[in-house]
Write an enzyme that holds these catalytic residues in place. Structure first.
Site, mmCIF file in Angstrom:
data_model
loop_
_atom_site.group_PDB
_atom_site.id
_atom_site.type_symbol
_atom_site.label_atom_id
_atom_site.label_comp_id
_atom_site.label_asym_id
_atom_site.label_seq_id
_atom_site.Cartn_x
_atom_site.Cartn_y
_atom_site.Cartn_z
ATOM 1 N N LEU A 251 0.850 -1.180 0.000
ATOM 2 C CA LEU A 251 0.000 0.000 0.000
ATOM 3 C C LEU A 251 0.888 1.233 0.000
ATOM 4 C CD1 LEU A 251 -2.823 1.353 0.317
ATOM 5 C CD2 LEU A 251 -2.474 1.185 2.797
ATOM 6 N N HIS A 252 0.722 2.081 -0.996
ATOM 7 C CA HIS A 252 1.429 3.360 -1.023
ATOM 8 C C HIS A 252 0.696 4.293 -0.057
ATOM 9 C CE1 HIS A 252 3.994 2.611 -4.568
ATOM 10 N NE2 HIS A 252 2.990 1.812 -4.922
ATOM 11 N N VAL A 253 1.395 4.751 0.956
ATOM 12 C CA VAL A 253 0.855 5.674 1.949
ATOM 13 C C VAL A 253 1.597 6.990 1.734
ATOM 14 C CG1 VAL A 253 0.551 6.127 4.411
ATOM 15 C CG2 VAL A 253 0.416 3.767 3.548
#
Length: 175
Positions: free
Chosen positions: A122-124
């Site tokens: 997940l790109h946060v």
């Protein structure tokens, strides 16, 4: 020239991994096993680990991964919705520590074949992006009709959850 630009934007293709568990050939699996010192870990529990992206696209750019090797968002189904909800919760918690306003947050997944690492991540991110070119890597495309997501190589976390809740799969095509 075009191929170099394309690989710079979406990353070079990597060989797929099909097994669950710690894959020795997966660079992200090393974040929670052998070469932890290669990663700038910012958060961890028994199920997930989060670390700074080595080539950030945004002001803050964190990768949040499960400690179980899962190839990509395309491998998930309705039974994985709670895992994604937990990832979203962790992502918000991490961005809270950086005092990032909700309006400046973006979280989501690249969809194969447009992902550079074949380990669910997940790109946060806290916006703004470093450049307009970096922004192109993370297009948010709203759905239409009965679709949650339009044609795009990136799915926002909420879109992915809603798609899986309906029993569908997350793909590049509208879903």
């Amino acid at each position: 020239m075009f191929q170099k630009l394309f690989h710079w934007i979406v990353g070079k293709p990597q060989p797929p991994h099909y097994q669950l568990g710690n894959s020795q050939s997966c660079i992200f699996c090393r974040a929670y096993s052998t070469n932890r010192s290669d990663f700038d870990i910012v958060w961890e529990d028994e199920v997930f680990v989060a670390f700074r992206d080595i080539r950030p696209s945004a002001q803050d750019h964190i990768q949040l991964i499960p400690k179980t090797h899962i190839d990509s968002i395309k491998k998930l189904s309705q039974k994985d919705v709670n895992m994604l909800r937990r990832m979203e919760e962790i992502g918000h918690s991490i961005l809270d520590t950086y005092n990032v306003p909700v309006s400046k947050r973006k979280m989501g997944f690249h969809i194969p074949p447009f992902n550079s690492i074949h380990h669910l991540h997940l790109h946060v991110q806290s916006l703004p992006y470093i450049s307009p070119v970096h922004r192109l890597k993370y297009p948010f495309v709203r759905g239409f009709g009965g679709y949650e997501k339009g044609f795009s190589w990136f799915a926002e976390i909420g879109q992915a959850i809603r798609i899986l809740e309906k029993g569908h799969r997350v793909t590049v095509a509208p879903c």
